[in-house]
Write an enzyme that holds these catalytic residues in place. Structure first.
Site, PDB file in Angstrom:
ATOM      1  N   ARG A  59     -11.363 107.937  89.795  1.00 55.20           N
ATOM      2  CA  ARG A  59     -11.299 107.673  90.158  1.00 55.20           C
ATOM      3  C   ARG A  59     -13.424 107.837  90.263  1.00 55.20           C
ATOM      4  NH1 ARG A  59      -7.420 109.772  92.327  1.00 55.20           N
ATOM      5  NH2 ARG A  59      -8.485 112.039  91.845  1.00 55.20           N
ATOM      6  N   GLU A  96      -6.484 124.958  85.158  1.00 58.61           N
ATOM      7  CA  GLU A  96      -5.907 126.187  85.823  1.00 58.61           C
ATOM      8  C   GLU A  96      -4.473 127.278  84.694  1.00 58.61           C
ATOM      9  OE1 GLU A  96      -3.176 128.105  89.991  1.00 58.61           O
ATOM     10  OE2 GLU A  96      -3.870 125.364  89.361  1.00 58.61           O
TER      11      GLU A  96
END
Length: 176
Positions: A59, A96
């Site tokens: 994006r 993560e």
């Protein structure tokens, strides 16, 4: 900017339970909202010398290209490893669970060029930090970083600021 906030869809428990996903595609689909977002993201840099906008996949390509047009400068795509067709340099960043790599073409930036980093959202700041490191490694100067959405509880803006990067966001959403 409260009108822009209302154009962003929140999807609970995506991509996993407990996450409130901020979907900016609904804002991008609104002509007036998209124009206002691009203007707002570019405005702090309008009177500065910006040589190129570096947009982070995916994006960030959409917003970054529009911001580059607004600032009358070039555009540099920052992509995930293996997606660019020419010789690249890469930078690892933490996920993560594990690490990933982003890349730019090795000749994308001329030393001394002032580069603005653009992406749709900043959370932990790992990808944006890696982008800043890539720009610096090529001899470019990070002029700043502009984001549509900040998730302040995750500390991404603080991370960038700790590296001396000037940041700008239009909307903050509490929670993550």
């Amino acid at each position: 900017m409260s009108d822009l906030r209302s154009l962003i869809r929140t999807i609970p428990d995506y991509p996993k339970p407990g996450i409130m996903f901020r979907d900016v595609t609904t804002l991008m689909g609104n002509a007036q909202g998209f124009k206002a977002a691009v203007e707002g993201m570019a405005a702090p840099y309008a009177n500065e010398k910006i040589d190129a906008v570096a947009g982070i996949e995916a994006r960030g390509f959409i917003l970054g290209g529009a911001v580059a047009d607004r600032l009358s400068c070039g555009f540099i795509p920052i992509r995930k490893k293996g997606k660019l067709p020419w010789k690249t340099i890469g930078q690892q960043y933490a996920l993560e669970y594990g690490v990933d790599i982003i890349e730019i073409h090795e000749d994308a930036i001329t030393p001394g060029q002032r580069i603005l980093i653009v992406d749709d959202l900043i959370a932990t700041g790992g990808t944006a930090e890696a982008a800043a490191k890539l720009i610096s490694r090529t001899g470019g100067l990070v002029a700043g970083a502009s984001f549509l959405v900040d998730l302040p509880e995750l500390g991404g803006l603080d991370l960038l600021r700790s590296h001396g990067v000037r940041t700008h966001t239009l909307i903050a959403f509490e929670g993550h």
